[in-house]
Design a protein around this motif. Structure first.
Motif, PDB file in Angstrom:
ATOM      1  N   CYS B  35      -2.976   3.593  22.242  1.00 38.54           N
ATOM      2  CA  CYS B  35      -3.009   3.484  20.790  1.00 38.54           C
ATOM      3  C   CYS B  35      -3.644   4.750  20.226  1.00 38.54           C
ATOM      4  N   ASP B  37      -5.060   6.763  16.202  1.00 39.67           N
ATOM      5  CA  ASP B  37      -5.402   6.626  14.798  1.00 39.67           C
ATOM      6  C   ASP B  37      -4.103   6.471  13.999  1.00 39.67           C
ATOM      7  N   ARG B  43      -2.187   2.974   7.204  1.00 40.37           N
ATOM      8  CA  ARG B  43      -3.392   2.180   6.907  1.00 40.37           C
ATOM      9  C   ARG B  43      -3.325   1.612   5.494  1.00 40.37           C
ATOM     10  N   ARG B  44      -2.895   2.459   4.551  1.00 38.83           N
ATOM     11  CA  ARG B  44      -2.823   1.988   3.160  1.00 38.83           C
ATOM     12  C   ARG B  44      -1.801   0.867   3.025  1.00 38.83           C
ATOM     13  N   ALA B  45      -0.659   1.061   3.669  1.00 42.02           N
ATOM     14  CA  ALA B  45       0.389   0.036   3.613  1.00 42.02           C
ATOM     15  C   ALA B  45      -0.128  -1.270   4.198  1.00 42.02           C
ATOM     16  N   HIS B  46      -0.818  -1.166   5.313  1.00 39.32           N
ATOM     17  CA  HIS B  46      -1.366  -2.361   5.963  1.00 39.32           C
ATOM     18  C   HIS B  46      -2.255  -3.142   4.990  1.00 39.32           C
ATOM     19  N   HIS B 224       2.918   0.668  17.041  1.00 37.54           N
ATOM     20  CA  HIS B 224       1.461   0.879  17.020  1.00 37.54           C
ATOM     21  C   HIS B 224       0.976   1.719  18.199  1.00 37.54           C
ATOM     22  N   THR B 230      -0.064   0.681  12.413  1.00 43.54           N
ATOM     23  CA  THR B 230      -1.237  -0.120  12.760  1.00 43.54           C
ATOM     24  C   THR B 230      -0.833  -1.246  13.717  1.00 43.54           C
ATOM     25  N   ILE B 231      -1.790  -1.788  14.424  1.00 39.68           N
ATOM     26  CA  ILE B 231      -1.591  -3.004  15.209  1.00 39.68           C
ATOM     27  C   ILE B 231      -1.540  -4.174  14.224  1.00 39.68           C
ATOM     28  N   PRO B 232      -0.642  -5.131  14.261  1.00 39.72           N
ATOM     29  CA  PRO B 232       0.429  -5.295  15.231  1.00 39.72           C
ATOM     30  C   PRO B 232       1.784  -4.855  14.666  1.00 39.72           C
ATOM     31  N   ALA B 272       4.779  -3.415   7.125  1.00 37.87           N
ATOM     32  CA  ALA B 272       4.687  -2.412   6.062  1.00 37.87           C
ATOM     33  C   ALA B 272       4.166  -1.094   6.622  1.00 37.87           C
TER      34      ALA B 272
END
Lengths: 377, 377
Positions: B35, B37, B43-46, B224, B230-232, B272
Motif C-alpha cells: 500500500c 500514500d 483522500r478528499r473523494a473518500h 488501493h 484509499t483502502i478499500p 469515489a
C-alpha cells in the motif's frame, strides 16, 4: 482510461455531482436504512486513519491499540471476560467468520436459524458449503426455541440467534437457546442492530442476550449502525479466542504470522471512528440517542395507530413494521413525497427504521404523510 | 464503557497519540507494504463519500455511477468487453468471490495454483470447502504451465494465475495457462499488484495477461495498491456477468433484489477515491508513477549488486527480493536503522517493495544502509 489526467477542479466537480445524486441521512428522509450519519468526531477520526491497515498490524501499533481498547470496552458492555475478537467490515463478515470457525472446529455442517435471521446467514451457509436448517418463529416473530431444540443434533455446527431482527427489531429468546446449545453447538448472536440499542434502552425487558448467557460462543455488533461510527466498523467477539486458530492462515510477507480475518488488507479507519464514537458518547450519550430514536418511533406508532394502522408487533427497538393495505403502493406513494422506507417480507409490511438522523419534526411529518397516503389507498 | 463521554479535545488527543504510534508512508521508510500514500484527491473523494454504501445501491445513485464508470475505465484498460464486475474490499475478497463463482458454476471443488500464489487463495479454498492442488513454479518463480496442464481435469473448478506475485512481482505465463483452461476450467487472474503496474511499464515484455487472453474468466486488481486510491478499493471483473447469478442471495429490505457481493454493508468511499485517482492521473500519470518506482527499484538493485548482493530474479516490477546471508538479522539491522522491509519465503530472501511514497533520496539512503548492514553480517 484517458491518456491525460483531468484537472483536479473538474474531477472535484464530477464528485460533487455524484454526491448530489446520492441520498444523505442529514436530509432526514431515510427510514429504510440501518445506517446513519456518523458522529462528527467519528468522521474526523476516520479521515485521520485512512492509511491504517490492520491486515498488517505491525505497522499500525496505534490503531491496533485503539482496536484492543474498543474490544475491551465492548467486552465489558456485553458482560464478557477475556473475549477474543477483532474489527470486521460488517455483520455479514462477522456472521461468515463465526460460522467458518464453528464449521472448522466441530467439523459439522448444519446451521440452525429461524427464517427471521438476516439473509447473510443464507449467504454464509452457501459460501461455506454448509446446510441451513430453518426453524419457524413464534407469533411475535422470535425464533421458536422448541423447534431449535428439535433440530440441534449431532450434525449441528452452530445455531444463529438474533438480537434485533432486521425486519422487526425482535430479540430471539437467547437465554433459552443458550441452554439448548451449551456443550452441544456453537451459538452465534447476530446483534448487528441490537448491540448498540439494547444496552441503552430505558426499560429493557428482554432476557439476557449477550455473554451473560453461558451458551453464547460469539456475537457481532455493528458500530456503523447504532454505534454512530463510520463504515466499516463492526466487531466480532468470541468467548474462546483459541477458536480463531481453526481459521488461521499463515500470512508470510506481513508483520503478523497468521491471519484470522476473512479479509486481507483492511480499511481500519473505522476502528478509530468506533473508538472515537464510544469514547465521546459514553453510556449516557448512547442512552440519549436511543431514547430519542424510541420517542420518535413511538410518535410514529401512535399517529399511525390513531389512523387505524397497526404495527405488526409492538416495537421494542427503533424498527417497526406496519400492516398497510397495499405495501407496494404505500411505499411508492411515500417515495413520491420524498420518504424512503423499505418493506418486510415476513409478514409483508411497511418497514420503518427510525435512526438518529430522524428528528422529532421529520418523524411527525413522516407519520402525517404515512397516514395520508394510507387513507387514500 | 464509561458512563459519561470524554470531551472531544481529549478524544482527539488520544487519536493523535495513536496516529503517532502508527507508521506513515509519507516518512519514506516503508519498503514492506504494497500500500502507499493515497493521492490527495483520492483522500478528499473518500472523505466526501463516507456515508455511501453500495450494499444498498438504490440510495447511492451517484456513487453507483462512479463505480460503473470506474469499471468501464478498467475494462478498457484491461482489454475487456461488456465485463461484469464490482468494487470489492481487496483482492482477498476478489479471490474468494471468483472461486465461489467457479465452484457454484462448475460444481467442482479443485483449485489449481502455484505455491507462489498469494496466501488468500489458501484461505479461500478452506473457506469454500474446496481443495488446493498446488503446482510447482519454474526457475523464475512463475507457475509451471506443464504442471498445470497435468493437473487440470474433470474436478478442476478454477486455476488461479498471478500477474505480479507478492514475493517477487513475477507474472505467470497467463496466455499459455489461458489456452489450457479454455472451455475446461475458470481462470482467475490475481492482478492485485500488477494490475496497476503492467499497463504502465515503459518496456513491457510480458505476454498478454489480461482479458486479451480468451481463457481468462475473471481478474482482480487493487486500486488501493498501485492505483493510488484509499483502502478499500479493489475491482473484480468477470467476463461473463451471468456467473454472478450463481452466488446471488436474495436481499430483502434493501433497494436491490439480489446481492452478489460477499459483504453486505460496504464502505464505498473507496469507489469515489478510485474514480478520482484514475480520472486525475490518466494513463500518463500512472506511467510517471510507475517509471519513478522502477527507477528507484533499479537504483537499489544496482547499488546492492555493486556490493555483491544479488536479486533472486531481475525485477520486472517494483518488487524485488535480495539473497542475503542471514535474512532475519539483515531485516533486524535495517529495522534498527528505521527501514521496514519484509521477507520472502520462497526463496528465503529480503523482500523490498518500492512504492510511490519512496523518493529517489530515500531509495539511495536505503540502498546505502542495505549494503552497510549486509557487509557487517
Amino acid at each position: 482510461m484517458d491518456e491525460r489526467g483531468a484537472p483536479a477542479k473538474k474531477v472535484m466537480r464530477e464528485l460533487r455531482e455524484a454526491s448530489e445524486d446520492d441520498l444523505h441521512f442529514r436530509d432526514g428522509r431515510i427510514f429504510g436504512s440501518m445506517c446513519t450519519d456518523p458522529l462528527p468526531i467519528a468522521r474526523r477520526a476516520h479521515a485521520m486513519f485512512l492509511e491504517a491497515n490492520l491486515g498488517n498490524p505491525g505497522y499500525y501499533k496505534g490503531t491496533w491499540r485503539l482496536e484492543r481498547e474498543t474490544l475491551r470496552i465492548l467486552s465489558k458492555l456485553l458482560h464478557g471476560r477475556n473475549l477474543g475478537g477483532f474489527t470486521v467490515s460488517g455483520a455479514t463478515e462477522g456472521n461468515i467468520t463465526a460460522l467458518w470457525m464453528a464449521r472448522n472446529t466441530t467439523r459439522r455442517k448444519e446451521v440452525v436459524a429461524a427464517k427471521t435471521a438476516h439473509f447473510s446467514v443464507r449467504k454464509a451457509v452457501d459460501l461455506l458449503g454448509m446446510r441451513l436448517v430453518e426453524v419457524p418463529h413464534d407469533d411475535m416473530y422470535r425464533a421458536d426455541v422448541d423447534a431449535i431444540g428439535r433440530k440441534v443434533g449431532k450434525d449441528t455446527a452452530a445455531v444463529v440467534a438474533v438480537a434485533g431482527t432486521t425486519e422487526l427489531g425482535q430479540v430471539d429468546p437467547i437465554d433459552e437457546i443458550g441452554e439448548l446449545c451449551r456443550d452441544r453447538a456453537f451459538l452465534h448472536v447476530d446483534a448487528a442492530f441490537g448491540g448498540f440499542v439494547l444496552p441503552f434502552l430505558d426499560h429493557p425487558d428482554t432476557p439476557p442476550w449477550d455473554f451473560r448467557v453461558a451458551g453464547v460462543s460469539s456475537l457481532v455488533l455493528d458500530a456503523h449502525k447504532m454505534g454512530m461510527a463510520t463504515i466499516p466498523a463492526s466487531h466480532l467477539l468470541v468467548r474462546e479466542a483459541s477458536h480463531f486458530r481453526k481459521i488461521a492462515v499463515e500470512s508470510p510477507y506481513l508483520t503478523s504470522v497468521y491471519q484470522t480475518s476473512l479479509l486481507g488488507t483492511r480499511n481500519s479507519a473505522g476502528v478509530a471512528a468506533a473508538y472515537a464514537a464510544m469514547r465521546a458518547l459514553g453510556r449516557s450519550g448512547y442512552r440519549q440517542i436511543v431514547a430519542r430514536c424510541m420517542r420518535n418511533t413511538r410518535t410514529i406508532v401512535r399517529r399511525a395507530r390513531e389512523a387505524g394502522i397497526e404495527p405488526v408487533v409492538e416495537p421494542i427497538m427503533n424498527v417497526v413494521a406496519f400492516r398497510v393495505h397495499d405495501v407496494e403502493s404505500t411505499q411508492r406513494a411515500l417515495d413520491a413525497k420524498g420518504w424512503k422506507v423499505s418493506t418486510s417480507r415476513n409478514p409483508r409490511a411497511l418497514r420503518v427504521v427510525v435512526m438518529p438522523h430522524i428528528t422529532a419534526k421529520s418523524a411527525l411529518a413522516f407519520a402525517h404523510d404515512l397516514v395520508a397516503v394510507s387513507q387514500k389507498g
